[in-house]
Each structure stands twice: as C-alpha cells, then as structure tokens.
Design an enzyme around this catalytic site. Structure first.
Site, mmCIF file in Angstrom:
data_model
loop_
_atom_site.group_PDB
_atom_site.id
_atom_site.type_symbol
_atom_site.label_atom_id
_atom_site.label_comp_id
_atom_site.label_asym_id
_atom_site.label_seq_id
_atom_site.Cartn_x
_atom_site.Cartn_y
_atom_site.Cartn_z
ATOM 1 N N ASP A 327 5.690 1.760 -3.646
ATOM 2 C CA ASP A 327 4.695 1.046 -4.017
ATOM 3 C C ASP A 327 3.275 1.837 -3.885
ATOM 4 O O ASP A 327 2.252 1.710 -4.722
ATOM 5 C CB ASP A 327 4.485 -0.309 -3.358
ATOM 6 C CG ASP A 327 5.608 -1.202 -3.792
ATOM 7 O OD1 ASP A 327 6.168 -0.933 -4.860
ATOM 8 O OD2 ASP A 327 5.735 -2.186 -3.121
ATOM 9 N N GLY A 329 2.762 5.526 -3.662
ATOM 10 C CA GLY A 329 2.849 6.637 -4.428
ATOM 11 C C GLY A 329 3.096 6.440 -6.021
ATOM 12 O O GLY A 329 2.806 7.104 -6.929
ATOM 13 N N GLY A 332 0.155 2.462 -6.347
ATOM 14 C CA GLY A 332 -0.995 2.627 -5.992
ATOM 15 C C GLY A 332 -1.411 1.344 -5.406
ATOM 16 O O GLY A 332 -1.638 0.458 -6.165
ATOM 17 N N VAL A 408 1.870 -6.345 -6.008
ATOM 18 C CA VAL A 408 2.671 -5.301 -6.706
ATOM 19 C C VAL A 408 3.740 -5.909 -7.309
ATOM 20 O O VAL A 408 4.752 -6.375 -6.910
ATOM 21 C CB VAL A 408 3.241 -4.111 -5.856
ATOM 22 C CG1 VAL A 408 3.591 -2.972 -6.493
ATOM 23 C CG2 VAL A 408 2.319 -3.656 -4.654
ATOM 24 N N ASN A 410 6.046 -8.647 -8.297
ATOM 25 C CA ASN A 410 6.162 -9.969 -7.888
ATOM 26 C C ASN A 410 5.954 -10.124 -6.616
ATOM 27 O O ASN A 410 5.635 -11.249 -5.808
ATOM 28 C CB ASN A 410 7.927 -10.034 -7.909
ATOM 29 C CG ASN A 410 8.803 -9.102 -7.325
ATOM 30 O OD1 ASN A 410 8.593 -7.774 -7.666
ATOM 31 N ND2 ASN A 410 9.448 -9.080 -6.324
ATOM 32 N N TYR A 411 5.669 -9.003 -5.565
ATOM 33 C CA TYR A 411 5.438 -9.191 -3.895
ATOM 34 C C TYR A 411 3.951 -9.061 -4.043
ATOM 35 O O TYR A 411 3.046 -8.664 -4.681
ATOM 36 C CB TYR A 411 6.030 -8.034 -3.392
ATOM 37 C CG TYR A 411 7.255 -8.487 -2.576
ATOM 38 C CD1 TYR A 411 7.201 -9.173 -1.512
ATOM 39 C CD2 TYR A 411 8.490 -8.208 -2.952
ATOM 40 C CE1 TYR A 411 7.973 -9.607 -0.474
ATOM 41 C CE2 TYR A 411 9.534 -8.654 -2.348
ATOM 42 C CZ TYR A 411 9.221 -9.113 -1.126
ATOM 43 O OH TYR A 411 10.327 -9.760 -0.330
HETATM 44 CU CU CU Z 1 11.414 -8.696 0.722
#
Ligand code: CU
Length: 665
Positions: A327, A329, A332, A408, A410-411
């Site tokens: 996430d 590299g 960003g 990022v 979904n998270y």
């Molecule tokens: Cu998880």
C-alpha cells in the site's frame, strides 16, 4: 539572485521580481519564509519546481507527475543548521512518461531556479496514482468484453459497478512483461450509496495497461451465486440498524488551549521537540526528535516513518491468488490521506495541518486537515499509596498524538504516533473499513476464508507494516543489542528452580541483525549508545517493545517473499545510507523481487557503534470474522520505543499533580 536569507530565492532567465512576488514565465510565486531545511515543500515551492522542470524539459501532457517532494538535505547539513542560516531548497520529482513508457527521476533546485539532474530509471513502475484509479475504472466499464461479462450476470446499469484496480504484482506472465499493469476486480451496488462490497463480481477480472489506458484482456472464470443480504452500515440506508439512545455527550475541553507550541512543522510539547513532514508515499514523517533532559535537548531519532506495508492474501483460488497489496510503495498512503473532521476523527482541542502535494499534472493538490495534532489524557501515569501513612501521589498521563488516516480501496488505515511524558514513543496503526470480499465457487465454501454473511466470503490475509527508524540516541553512533531471558540452570544456585537472568548480544553486522521475536526468551532489542553512559554506567538505550505480531505463511520462493523479503524478519538493522529508504525498495510496483532490505543487508556492513537505521516489521494476522462485516470495528496494532537506561530516573517525576476545578489529588 540573492534576495534575503531564508527566503525562497528563484533564479531563472525569465525571473522578474515585482513587489513581493516572483514571476517565472509570467506565473506568480509568493515569497515565503522557510525556517528549517526539513520543512515540507510549500504550495509555491511545488509550483516553482514543476515550472522549472517543465520549462527545462518541455514536458508534455503524456507525462504524469507521480511525486513532487522535498529532497531532504544531507543529514550533516540539517544537524549543523542554525536558525538564520541560508537554506537550499530542492525538489525530488518522479515522472512517468505514458507515451515512452519510461520513468524518470529529477532533482530541481528551487533556490537556484534550475534543474540539477534528470535520470531515466529503467525497468521500474512507479506507484499507481489516484488519477489512474479513476481512469482505469472508466476504461474497464467501457470495455465491451467486460460489459458482456456484466450482462451475463444480469447487470445492465454499469454506473453501479465498482472497479478496484489492484496492483498486479509479478507472476512471470510473458505477455505482460514491461507493461504498466493493474488487475481490476469488481463489485456492484444496488443503488448509488449502497455498500457494493456486499455483491462481489468474483471471477470477472480485467487487466489494464495503465500507460495506454486500455484493457488488455478480460478473464471470466464463470458466473457465481450472488449474496442476497445487503451490507449497509449507513443507518439511513439500513432497516436493520436502530441507533442506541443511551449515549450521553462526552466533551473534551481545554479551556486554556493545548500545551504544545508550534512553529511551522516544529512542535514543542512537554520536553519533546518534534519536527514532521508529509510525503505522498509514507504520509507522516517524523524528524529530529529529542527530549529535554538535564538542561539540554537529547537527540533520540533523526527520521522515522512507515517505510512499506504489505497485505498478502492467503487464498489460492483463481480469483484471489495474486492479491498482495504494497500500500505504501504501490499506491502511496500520503496521497490517499483523508481530510479529517473535528469531533469525528479527532476529539478535543485540535490543530490540523494540510498535506501539500502535487497531482498528475504537477498542479498543487492540497488535502485540507490531513494531519491531526492534539493531546489526550491517558489514564494514570504513575501513582503510589503509602499504606502506612495513607499518603497518595497520583499523576495523570498525557500523550501528544500526531496522526493521519488513509483510505486504500476497501480498507481504511489510521497511522498514529504518540509521545508520552515518560519518554516513550508509541506507533499505532488502526485498521478499519471494508473487507475485501468475494463469492464462493460451486462448492459453496472456502478453505481460505470466512463466510462473513450468507454466500459472502472474506479471504484470510495479513497486514504487515515496516517502520524505519534512523536512530541517534545522544549522537549518531549507536549499536543494537538483543536481550534474551534465560532460566538459571538447576542446582544449588537456583534452589527453587525459578531464577532467570538476561543474556545480551551486540549485533556486529547487518546479516546477524536479521532477527525474529521469540516468546520463549521474552526477546527484545535495544538501541544503545555505547559512548554515552547513564548514572549507573550503562550505555543509554531505547528498547523496541513489541505488540501484536506474526510471520508470513508464504514460502520463500513465492512471488510475495521474493518481492517483500523483509517480511521474514521482525528486525533489520542497516548502516545508514540515505538512498536506502524503503523496506521493499524504491519501486515495488510489479518488481520481480530482491530489492529493499534483503539487498541492503547483503552488503553485511558493520553496524556496531555506527550511524544505524533500525527497521521493525509488525503484522496483523487477519482471520476474518462475521463481526468485521459490514464495516470492520477498528483493530489496533502497535509497538513502543521505550527508554531503557536512557534517563537516570523516571522522567515524568516532575509532572505536576492533576489540576481541576472540582478536585485535588
Ligand atoms: Cu484485514
């Protein structure tokens, strides 16, 4: 032209100075004071750097600006800097030429008004930027083959389809060699604000050439059963959420304001001296951290940041087997930062800072309120009741919080740095948002995931975070020791078989210092300065106090561990080299592997009593739960840098008794 110390000084053939502003090619740049060499680039400096580069290289529309950041001056320059000294300002710029399919790195001197270097970097793919996300979704949705796949699934309103471009990784597919790729996977909403992650279009995958911005191929692995229950977490959109009505207000009030002082990106709080910056890749960066002790500021850290994070999925099925997101590299984290809301993201007396970045065209892109600074009460700092006299001394603990949130795909991740009055620094990552969901094949189940809602699968995965600490405890020359606790051997010296002691080993080389945690010996690592001794003659130190951790389950010859070899060890120590900044190397996107920490430590340099960098990896092992749906309760993973023999006594002894109108302690 020399204008005045500490001012941005622009030199260009076409520069004119006109009443408070500089004009470069008829564009205006407001003169602004820069007080320290590590202040992040201002909007005007970004504009100036981009203009200088565009002017010099005649950059066309087919070139994307991937990052425009401060080129940090040499460590020596920063450490020798005195207020009022002249400051050289330089920008480091990564460019992607979509037509030539080439990546370039440029250094521009803003102070001198000229480009200093321009270099072609072969065989790399820079990170995927938000503009590419948006364009990728559009081209996938417009692709006839993809649309055919949607129709097969009964989807006719393509506006409701969500396409998430995932980094493609590297799996040796010949047809993809040299191409800038995204692997796009999809979901569908039932209405515009619906949580689409409830309805995955598992098996329908589009490969996109991001340079040409065209779909290379669409894979359709077959239509699957779609889950039938919604995943709405917005109360207005869900019949199943009845908001509780027994929550009374909880206000955080600091009537006299916060206890910190700020000057630009410099913070002074409770003996802490902290400087910070913000990059599109790492988000928050901490610099030159020191603590006031015995009348001087004692240095602790030169630079600290998240160097890389990797989310490997453990699902062997055709739909998920290539999912490994780097996430930092590959995307960003800084450029994906949220604008924070008072009372929601941050509670209390808040000071916000904007993130000043550049977009794909090189225009200034400001994320307002991206960084949050505030103080928090953190329970009891120390206390003792003298049970004979009844005398009680209690101190509240207060911590300073510097944080940002990034989304990022979904998270959602919160990156929090805490500073405590007792000299402890804590790093915490908060994980929330949406699980990456899929549907089951014809068997209706998966060995590699949890059924989190009827017919909805959430694959097992892990989240690894590598933090890079350029240490400088009482000076640049530091060492790292490993401390293992061992039981005393049985015998007369250990009559009740319960004695234990510690064994300390000093790492001499980089290869020796690739280490893992070990519960059996309560192992920890301590950074020390062998040249600076405390009151009892021990070298001053800070230990890494681990929290939750895990190791990867991929094999050594997997693509994942070739590309993210650093995951094999919780600890690495390297000799300082300003070019060694990222645990998976500077360009992890589509990298075949071998870069980053494994390469750095292959030099096997001496790390004893040297200028060293300590890299700590922590992992959150995510066996998905029904409770993680339809939005995941925040998971916390953290560790501390804790003084061990750095101070001669409890450094929080001088914290005054709590002050309150209503009571005294
Ligand atoms: Cu998880």
């Amino acid at each position: 032209m020399i204008f005045e110390r500490n001012f941005i000084i622009l030199k260009l053939k076409t520069v004119h100075f006109k009443g408070g502003v500089f004009l470069i090619n008829h564009q205006e740049f407001v003169v602004q004071t820069i007080k320290h060499p590590l202040e992040p680039l201002t909007a005007e400096e970004i504009k100036a750097a981009v203009t200088i580069l565009k002017d010099e290289k005649k950059i066309g529309d087919h070139v994307r600006f991937i990052t425009v950041t401060l080129k940090e001056p040499a460590k020596k320059t920063v450490l020798n800097f005195k207020p009022g000294d002249p400051i050289e300002r330089e920008a480091f710029i990564i460019l992607l030429d979509n037509k030539e399919e080439k990546t370039y790195e440029a250094v521009v001197s803003i102070t001198k008004g000229q480009m200093l270097s321009f270099e072609y970097i072969p065989n790399v793919q820079p990170s995927i930027i938000p503009e590419e996300f948006e364009e990728c979704e559009r081209v996938v949705k417009n692709n006839p083959e993809f649309q055919e796949g949607l129709r097969k699934r009964g989807i006719t309103d393509f506006d409701l389809v969500m396409v998430d471009p995932w980094s493609a990784g590297y799996y040796g597919i010949e047809a993809d060699e040299g191409k800038r790729l995204a692997r796009a996977i999809s979901w569908v909403r039932k209405f515009p604000n619906d949580n689409g992650y409830a309805y995955p279009l598992t098996g329908l995958v589009a490969y996109v050439d991001l340079n040409k911005m065209e779909v290379l191929r669409v894979e359709d692995h077959g239509v699957r059963d779609m889950p039938t229950t919604d995943g709405n977490y917005i109360p207005e959109l869900s019949d199943s959420i009845t908001l509780r009505d027994d929550l009374k207000p909880l206000e955080i009030i600091q009537p006299e304001g916060p206890s910190f002082e700020i000057d630009g990106h410099y913070i002074k709080w409770q003996k802490w001296h902290i400087r910070f910056g913000f990059t599109p890749r790492e988000g928050l960066v901490l610099y030159t951290i020191g603590y006031e002790d015995k009348g001087k500021i004692r240095p602790i850290l030169y630079r600290a940041s998240l160097s890389e994070m990797v989310v490997p999925y453990g699902d062997a099925s055709i739909a998920h087997r290539t999912q490994n997101a780097f996430d930092a590299g590959e995307y960003g984290l800084g450029r994906l930062a949220n604008s924070l809301e008072l009372g929601c993201d941050c509670l209390g007396e808040i000071r916000y800072f904007d993130a000043v970045l550049a977009d794909a065209k090189g225009n200034v892109r400001i994320i307002p309120n991206a960084i949050c600074l505030h103080e928090e009460d953190y329970g009891v700092g120390w206390k003792h009741t003298d049970w004979r006299t009844g005398h009680v001394e209690t101190r509240r603990s207060r911590r300073l919080v510097l944080s940002f949130w990034a989304t990022v795909g979904n998270y959602d991740y919160g990156f929090f740095y805490y500073f405590y009055q007792d000299g402890t620094i804590e790093v915490e990552v908060k994980l929330t948002g949406e699980l990456n969901t899929g549907t089951f094949d014809e068997t209706g189940k998966s060995k590699y995931g949890t059924e989190i809602a009827p017919k909805l699968n959430a694959a097992y995965h892990q989240h690894f975070f590598n933090f890079r600490f350029d240490m400088m405890l009482d000076g640049l020359k530091n060492s790292v020791v490993e401390v293992n606790t061992v039981p005393e051997k049985r015998g007369q010296e250990n009559p009740y078989n319960n004695a234990f002691y510690t064994e300390t080993t000093t790492f001499k080389t980089e290869q020796e210092a690739q280490r893992n945690l070990k519960l059996e010996t309560a192992r920890y690592w301590k950074i020390i300065n062998p040249n600076s001794l405390n009151a009892v003659g021990q070298p001053v130190g800070y230990k890494i106090m681990p929290g939750e951790n895990c190791l990867p389950f991929a094999y050594d010859d997997s693509s994942l561990l070739k590309r993210a070899g650093f995951l094999k060890h919780h600890l690495h120590v390297t000799k300082y080299d300003e070019k060694e900044r990222f645990a998976a190397g500077p360009y992890p996107n589509q990298n075949k592997g071998g870069d980053g920490l494994p390469k750095y430590v292959s030099q096997n340099r001496n790390i004893e009593n040297e200028d060293i960098v300590v890299w700590y990896t922590m992992g959150h092992h995510h066996i998905t739960r029904t409770e993680d749906w339809p939005v995941m309760p925040t998971a916390y993973i953290n560790f501390q840098l804790k003084p061990v023999g750095f101070f001669d006594r409890n450094p929080a002894l001088d914290v005054p008794r709590p002050i309150s109108k209503n009571h005294t302690c």
